[in-house]
Design a protein around this motif. Structure first.
Motif, PDB file in Angstrom:
ATOM      1  N   GLY A 205       4.415   4.242 -14.713  1.00 11.47           N
ATOM      2  CA  GLY A 205       3.759   3.927 -13.442  1.00 11.47           C
ATOM      3  C   GLY A 205       3.819   2.424 -13.254  1.00 11.47           C
ATOM      4  O   GLY A 205       3.977   1.673 -14.231  1.00 11.47           O
ATOM      5  N   SER A 206       3.743   1.972 -11.988  1.00 11.16           N
ATOM      6  CA  SER A 206       3.754   0.516 -11.793  1.00 11.16           C
ATOM      7  C   SER A 206       2.459  -0.097 -12.316  1.00 11.16           C
ATOM      8  O   SER A 206       2.409  -1.284 -12.606  1.00 11.16           O
ATOM      9  CB  SER A 206       4.022   0.157 -10.339  1.00 11.16           C
ATOM     10  N   ASN A 207       1.416   0.726 -12.486  1.00  9.84           N
ATOM     11  CA  ASN A 207       0.192   0.202 -13.095  1.00  9.84           C
ATOM     12  C   ASN A 207       0.452  -0.379 -14.476  1.00  9.84           C
ATOM     13  O   ASN A 207      -0.165  -1.358 -14.869  1.00  9.84           O
ATOM     14  CB  ASN A 207      -0.870   1.306 -13.221  1.00  9.84           C
TER      15      ASN A 207
ATOM     16  N   ASN B 172      -3.403  -1.585  -0.346  1.00 11.29           N
ATOM     17  CA  ASN B 172      -4.216  -0.373  -0.467  1.00 11.29           C
ATOM     18  C   ASN B 172      -5.606  -0.849  -0.885  1.00 11.29           C
ATOM     19  O   ASN B 172      -5.684  -1.594  -1.854  1.00 11.29           O
ATOM     20  CB  ASN B 172      -3.587   0.534  -1.542  1.00 11.29           C
TER      21      ASN B 172
ATOM     22  N   SER C  60       5.663   6.884  -7.549  1.00 14.41           N
ATOM     23  CA  SER C  60       4.471   7.727  -7.338  1.00 14.41           C
ATOM     24  C   SER C  60       4.227   8.057  -5.881  1.00 14.41           C
ATOM     25  O   SER C  60       3.543   9.019  -5.565  1.00 14.41           O
ATOM     26  CB  SER C  60       3.220   7.015  -7.866  1.00 14.41           C
ATOM     27  N   LYS C  61       4.727   7.244  -4.958  1.00  5.77           N
ATOM     28  CA  LYS C  61       4.351   7.412  -3.565  1.00  5.77           C
ATOM     29  C   LYS C  61       5.473   8.118  -2.825  1.00  5.77           C
ATOM     30  O   LYS C  61       5.523   9.336  -2.812  1.00  5.77           O
ATOM     31  CB  LYS C  61       3.964   6.051  -2.979  1.00  5.77           C
TER      32      LYS C  61
ATOM     33  N   ALA D 201       4.226  -1.006  -3.530  1.00  8.27           N
ATOM     34  CA  ALA D 201       4.134   0.425  -3.830  1.00  8.27           C
ATOM     35  C   ALA D 201       4.472   1.309  -2.622  1.00  8.27           C
ATOM     36  O   ALA D 201       4.919   2.439  -2.790  1.00  8.27           O
ATOM     37  CB  ALA D 201       2.732   0.767  -4.346  1.00  8.27           C
ATOM     38  N   TYR D 202       4.258   0.785  -1.415  1.00  7.39           N
ATOM     39  CA  TYR D 202       4.454   1.596  -0.201  1.00  7.39           C
ATOM     40  C   TYR D 202       5.595   1.079   0.665  1.00  7.39           C
ATOM     41  O   TYR D 202       5.716   1.482   1.825  1.00  7.39           O
ATOM     42  CB  TYR D 202       3.158   1.614   0.630  1.00  7.39           C
TER      43      TYR D 202
ATOM     44  N   THR E  84       7.181   1.724  -7.155  1.00  4.47           N
ATOM     45  CA  THR E  84       6.764   2.930  -7.875  1.00  4.47           C
ATOM     46  C   THR E  84       7.495   4.173  -7.385  1.00  4.47           C
ATOM     47  O   THR E  84       7.964   4.218  -6.238  1.00  4.47           O
ATOM     48  CB  THR E  84       5.239   3.131  -7.711  1.00  4.47           C
TER      49      THR E  84
ATOM     50  N   PHE F  59      -6.008  -3.924  -4.129  1.00  9.35           N
ATOM     51  CA  PHE F  59      -5.891  -2.815  -5.073  1.00  9.35           C
ATOM     52  C   PHE F  59      -6.756  -3.089  -6.317  1.00  9.35           C
ATOM     53  O   PHE F  59      -6.702  -4.168  -6.897  1.00  9.35           O
ATOM     54  CB  PHE F  59      -4.418  -2.673  -5.452  1.00  9.35           C
TER      55      PHE F  59
ATOM     56  N   ARG G  71       4.503   9.502 -13.871  1.00 10.94           N
ATOM     57  CA  ARG G  71       4.225   8.116 -14.207  1.00 10.94           C
ATOM     58  C   ARG G  71       5.514   7.318 -14.354  1.00 10.94           C
ATOM     59  O   ARG G  71       6.076   7.204 -15.444  1.00 10.94           O
ATOM     60  CB  ARG G  71       3.363   7.991 -15.486  1.00 10.94           C
ATOM     61  N   LEU G  72       5.986   6.770 -13.259  1.00 13.42           N
ATOM     62  CA  LEU G  72       7.208   5.966 -13.291  1.00 13.42           C
ATOM     63  C   LEU G  72       7.153   4.871 -12.233  1.00 13.42           C
ATOM     64  O   LEU G  72       6.944   5.134 -11.054  1.00 13.42           O
ATOM     65  CB  LEU G  72       8.438   6.865 -13.036  1.00 13.42           C
TER      66      LEU G  72
ATOM     67  N   TYR H  81      -5.861  -4.851  -9.965  1.00 13.80           N
ATOM     68  CA  TYR H  81      -5.678  -6.288 -10.259  1.00 13.80           C
ATOM     69  C   TYR H  81      -6.881  -6.870 -11.005  1.00 13.80           C
ATOM     70  O   TYR H  81      -6.710  -7.487 -12.059  1.00 13.80           O
ATOM     71  CB  TYR H  81      -5.373  -7.103  -8.992  1.00 13.80           C
TER      72      TYR H  81
ATOM     73  N   ASP I  55       3.285  -6.523  -5.051  1.00 13.65           N
ATOM     74  CA  ASP I  55       3.173  -5.079  -5.285  1.00 13.65           C
ATOM     75  C   ASP I  55       3.617  -4.356  -4.014  1.00 13.65           C
ATOM     76  O   ASP I  55       2.920  -4.373  -2.997  1.00 13.65           O
ATOM     77  CB  ASP I  55       1.709  -4.773  -5.640  1.00 13.65           C
TER      78      ASP I  55
HETATM   79  C1  LIG Z   1      -0.542   3.776  -5.757  1.00 11.51           C
HETATM   80  C2  LIG Z   1      -0.379   2.331  -5.980  1.00 11.51           C
HETATM   81  C3  LIG Z   1       0.387   1.848  -7.031  1.00 11.51           C
HETATM   82  C4  LIG Z   1       1.171   2.801  -7.874  1.00 11.51           C
HETATM   83  O1  LIG Z   1       0.650   3.038  -9.103  1.00 11.51           O
HETATM   84  P1  LIG Z   1       1.519   3.880 -10.136  1.00 11.51           P
HETATM   85  O2  LIG Z   1       0.982   3.418 -11.446  1.00 11.51           O
HETATM   86  O3  LIG Z   1       2.954   3.481  -9.955  1.00 11.51           O
HETATM   87  O4  LIG Z   1       1.270   5.312  -9.863  1.00 11.51           O
HETATM   88  C5  LIG Z   1       0.536   0.492  -7.185  1.00 11.51           C
HETATM   89  N1  LIG Z   1      -0.045  -0.366  -6.333  1.00 11.51           N
HETATM   90  C6  LIG Z   1      -0.765   0.048  -5.293  1.00 11.51           C
HETATM   91  C7  LIG Z   1      -1.329  -0.937  -4.345  1.00 11.51           C
HETATM   92  C8  LIG Z   1      -0.976   1.413  -5.099  1.00 11.51           C
HETATM   93  O5  LIG Z   1      -1.727   1.832  -4.078  1.00 11.51           O
END
Ligand SMILES: *Cc1c(COP(=O)(O)O)cnc(C)c1O
Length: 390
Positions: A94-96, A174, A233-234, A203-204, A231, A120, A242-243, A123, A201
């Motif tokens: 995951g990018s987390n 987000n 994930s979206k 992600a979207y 990511t 988010f 988780r990638l 952070y 970041d």
């Molecule tokens: C959903 C999201 C992520 C993604 O998290 P993953 O670990 O890749 O699932 C990252 N940054 C933001 C702002 C998000 O909303």
């Protein structure tokens, strides 16, 4: 026993854990219902690419073998798609995980990370876990005409000091859905000292259709202190696997790769990511469904008198109100749960009175709006839930 607890690192002891969206299974168990609708974690309503599902199936029988710790095939495909050097790509669980690795590489007690208010939640978490200090810079005002509660890049630039090692920016952010354009990002990057890491970041990013939305990856050659995180994930619909990945200079990627676990990205995630990346048709369909749904949900919420923050992601944050009066967001959240619809309270993001809802398929969006109507009718029948307008 209490002595060992006392010796836990101060940053960890003070951590408030991340609050994920309520899982569907949890709500179904609690209510004894079968078909809850989760619109709480910005997942892709179309699911994964069929090609990714097929790749997972095909790889299932070889899961006794460790994954490729270097993620060679996926990194090569990402490099080709993005037009970058594969040595600058770091894969994450995951990018987390990448956000956490960045914190572990550059943050420590006595150091600072700077980010926007309402940004988010990960952070501040990764910052504090390293014993570093997080600085939340006030966002653009609530009545800003273009980006209410959005990142104030000028204020963020002014907040950087000699102790600042990392800046986290989310574009779009987000839970607000707000974004900044290429001009704003370029002028910000020019103001950041070259010894401060800028984490962008994205992600979207795949959802954004605004012509002046900046591509972080295209800016990497100019700014060696920049790291772009993205990511699967979206839009790629692979949140469960988780990638995520970071794109940076090869030198930064080398540091991140030293800090990670040797097999941080599992084998199914790698094959699914590779297949998902190639399925541009699924991505295009996801963008189109979201574009229509975002407009429909925004219009419908506004027509009902809720204030909707302008979003370019696959979710919207809205201030819950009826007839000009604010209505308790937590009461509406609970009422929606009882209707089998899970949205996201965002009071912990400094947005009391707001809820965030993921844009889904036309049918799911309609089901959410119908449930919201029933909840609002029920709640506004009783005066006790009305709260003073803000
Ligand atoms: C959903 C999201 C992520 C993604 O998290 P993953 O670990 O890749 O699932 C990252 N940054 C933001 C702002 C998000 O909303």
């Amino acid at each position: 026993m209490s002595a060992v607890l006392d010796h836990a690192q101060a940053g960890i002891r003070a951590l408030q854990p991340y609050q994920p969206g309520k899982p569907v299974e949890t709500l179904e168990r609690e209510l004894g219902i079968a078909r809850a609708l989760k619109l709480a974690s910005n997942e892709n309503p179309l699911g994964p690419s069929p090609r990714a599902i097929e790749a997972i199936r095909a790889a299932a029988a070889s899961q006794h073998v460790y994954p490729d710790g270097a993620g060679f095939a996926l990194r090569t495909a990402l490099a080709e798609t993005l037009g970058v050097d594969a040595r600058g790509i770091t894969l994450g669980n995951g990018s987390n995980e990448l956000l956490e690795l960045i914190a572990r590489v550059w943050l420590a007690p006595g150091r600072r990370a700077v980010f926007s208010a309402h940004a988010f939640a990960v952070y501040p978490l990764v910052t504090q876990a390293c014993g570093a200090e997080g600085v939340a810079v006030p966002a653009l005002p609530a009545d800003d005409a273009r980006q209410p509660y959005g990142h104030d890049l000028a204020a963020i630039a002014r907040a950087l000091d000699a102790r600042t090692r990392v800046v986290f920016l989310a574009n779009p952010n987000n839970p607000t859905g707000t974004w900044f354009d290429a001009t704003a990002l370029d002028s910000f990057l020019a103001q950041v000292p070259s010894d401060v890491v800028v984490v962008l970041d994205e992600a979207y990013c795949e959802y954004v259709t605004e012509p002046t939305y900046p591509d972080g990856v295209a800016r990497l050659p100019r700014w060696p202190n920049l790291i772009v995180t993205r990511t699967f994930s979206k839009i790629y619909g692979l949140a469960g696997l988780r990638l995520g990945y970071a794109v940076s200079s090869p030198e930064i990627a080398d540091l991140l790769n030293r800090a990670r676990q040797p097999f941080n990205v599992n084998a199914l995630a790698q094959v699914a990511g590779l297949a998902a990346l190639a399925d541009t048709e699924h991505v295009a369909r996801s963008v189109a469904v979201n574009r229509d749904g975002l407009r429909a949900v925004t219009d419908a919420l506004q027509a009902r008198g809720h204030r909707v923050l302008p979003s370019v992601g696959n979710f919207v944050a809205f201030h819950v109100a009826r007839g000009g009066d604010a209505v308790s967001a937590s009461a509406v959240y609970d009422g929606l749960l009882r209707e089998g619809v899970i949205v996201r309270p965002v009071e912990n993001y400094g947005l009391p009175g707001f809820l965030r809802v993921t844009v889904a398929t036309a049918d799911e969006n309609a089901a959410f709006l119908a449930a919201l109507d029933r909840v609002m009718d029920r709640l506004t029948g009783s005066a006790s839930v009305r709260v003073a307008a803000r």
